[in-house]
Design a protein around this motif. Sequence first.
Motif, mmCIF file in Angstrom:
data_model
loop_
_atom_site.group_PDB
_atom_site.id
_atom_site.type_symbol
_atom_site.label_atom_id
_atom_site.label_comp_id
_atom_site.label_asym_id
_atom_site.label_seq_id
_atom_site.Cartn_x
_atom_site.Cartn_y
_atom_site.Cartn_z
ATOM 1 N N GLU A 353 0.823 -1.200 0.000
ATOM 2 C CA GLU A 353 0.000 0.000 0.000
ATOM 3 C C GLU A 353 0.860 1.255 0.000
ATOM 4 O O GLU A 353 0.524 2.260 -0.641
ATOM 5 C CB GLU A 353 -0.922 -0.013 1.222
ATOM 6 C CG GLU A 353 -1.924 1.115 1.286
ATOM 7 C CD GLU A 353 -2.972 1.038 0.200
ATOM 8 O OE1 GLU A 353 -3.636 2.054 -0.053
ATOM 9 O OE2 GLU A 353 -3.114 -0.043 -0.420
ATOM 10 N N ARG A 356 2.041 1.840 -3.422
ATOM 11 C CA ARG A 356 0.954 2.383 -4.247
ATOM 12 C C ARG A 356 0.682 3.850 -3.916
ATOM 13 O O ARG A 356 0.466 4.678 -4.812
ATOM 14 C CB ARG A 356 -0.315 1.558 -4.026
ATOM 15 C CG ARG A 356 -1.462 1.915 -4.971
ATOM 16 C CD ARG A 356 -2.704 1.125 -4.632
ATOM 17 N NE ARG A 356 -3.226 1.491 -3.329
ATOM 18 C CZ ARG A 356 -3.995 2.552 -3.120
ATOM 19 N NH1 ARG A 356 -4.315 3.361 -4.130
ATOM 20 N NH2 ARG A 356 -4.449 2.816 -1.917
ATOM 21 N N ASN A 360 0.654 7.217 -6.152
ATOM 22 C CA ASN A 360 -0.508 8.111 -6.207
ATOM 23 C C ASN A 360 -0.142 9.522 -5.781
ATOM 24 O O ASN A 360 -0.615 10.511 -6.358
ATOM 25 C CB ASN A 360 -1.624 7.565 -5.319
ATOM 26 C CG ASN A 360 -2.242 6.306 -5.889
ATOM 27 O OD1 ASN A 360 -2.082 6.010 -7.070
ATOM 28 N ND2 ASN A 360 -2.934 5.547 -5.044
#
Length: 588
Positions: A353, A356, A360
């Motif tokens: 995460e 990611r 982002n």
Amino acid sequence: MKKERKKKTHSAFGRHKLLLFMIMAATALEISVSLWAIHMVQTQTAQSASVMVQNRMEQVENNFFLLNQHLKQTLVTQGQDMVLSQAQSEDSLARIQARQTLLDSMFYLSGNSGNEYSLFYYFSDSREFLTAVHSRYIAYSQREELENAIIRLLDSGYHPSSVSDQWTLLPAGDTYYAVRLYQYHDVWNGSCIPAEALIKPLLDIYPESISFPVLFTENGTLAAGTENLSRENLPPQKALAGSGPFWYKGKRWLAVDSSVSDTGFQLKLFIKDYGQFEKAVLFQTGVLVVIVVLLSTVILTMSYTQKKILKPLSQFTERLKRYDPDKPVLLEMSSELEELSTASRQFNNLTKEINRLRINAYENELERQKIQMDYMQMQIKPHFFLNSLNLIHSMACHGNCQDVVRLSEVTASYLRYIFQSDVSFVKLSQELDHLRDYLSIMEIRYPEHFRYEIFAEDEALCQAVPPLLLQTFVENSVKYGITSDKKMEISISALIEFTETSAQEEMLTVFITDNGPGYPEDCLRIWNQGKDLERNGSSHIGIANASKRLKLFYHGNAVMKLYNSPLGGAVTELHLPCKEDKNEYTAG
């Protein structure tokens, strides 16, 4: 090749379930025994008090019964022997002898009933009392008042029952008296006793410090025991309604009712501070429960910490030192601790995460910079600057020095704000000053066709807003609102209020209105459907960009409403979360 056996994992509390169950069972048994003991003691105490009250009141009831029988028998006997009629005779000697006979009967009754009762005859024709036996509880000063009260009772139409043993509680002054009357023709035979004397047999059941009796009439009026209730601050209404154990103002009471039949009154005994035994038992049980909980907690904590946390955490820490974002941390770790195994899996997921989110965040930053760059580029309008310079040149040629100076200052201030360093937020007061520069330029360019007004509350001026946000809507109004046949009017107002979209938070509300043609209906229809206006060539660029900036900087907490006023013209309504510190926001 021998197949490797997978080691079964289990919760840290799995091996202690039996111990916990035994502790809980023992505690539940202790609580049950304590509650049973409390119930039994309460029941026995109430029964014991009720038995003693009934024993005392049966004595009163027996005295009432015997006295009632003697009164009726004496009255009938004297009436049949003509003694009652002779006691009212005009012959003095006969009257004296007859009355002496009546007095003798009174002394006889007094010897059987005790000296608590006053016995009397009353001759209704002459309104005369004949008595020689007075209760030791009735003072001499109270006798006349009592006699007057009895006369008023008889004059009111009182009709005694010859078959009932019920007594009447009669008020005389501040005192109630229990009265029983029988009639034979025009002569009355009766007895009375103060209500306070009726409750005296109950005073010696318990010490006065822990109990007291009270007496009520049939209709619930307090007749005796007023001082006791006042001393204990117990209202008569609460005392009358109290039955069995009850609470009042933090005190535990026990109310014992007498079941004396057909006496005409209600007698109660109140025992205060009732329930001391149950308090002691509950306290003892509570202490035991606390000790058991503490011991269980200590044992489980020590076992859990030593066997299930310290060792697995040591292994977990060693692998964290060799952390590689591209590989699972505890892929080869073998642990019996289910919680730590779960933490391992969660940490691996967290690693993914994080990667990611890094991507982002990078993309969001690029998007933010692109939006800011687009917006800044959109503000740079060569035609606007050239028109301003041409206007300054034209004014200078015509010798309008003051207008040239004013327009030059306003244009320079406007350009300075446009080309300022990149910031996320500015104070609303700075944004409104910039709008004044822009509107002042428009006012100079169209002196007869343009007018504006700006209003803002003092509290609103210190709030932070994205720079050049409001200019989008002001420029849109100027672009479509200035015509040669109508004077353009623009109004800007800012205030702090609670809005229907955020009932628990203050919002900065900004209204921008004009008297132009308003927003196109197709644009409003798209906006009311919850969709953003798409950029279409040179149309809707500013509004579409402003909507994206609001979402970027306020994370969906800002509201933008577009609609047309019923009086004509476009209305832009912005609701922005209040933030006085402009550095508190970060885009992303």
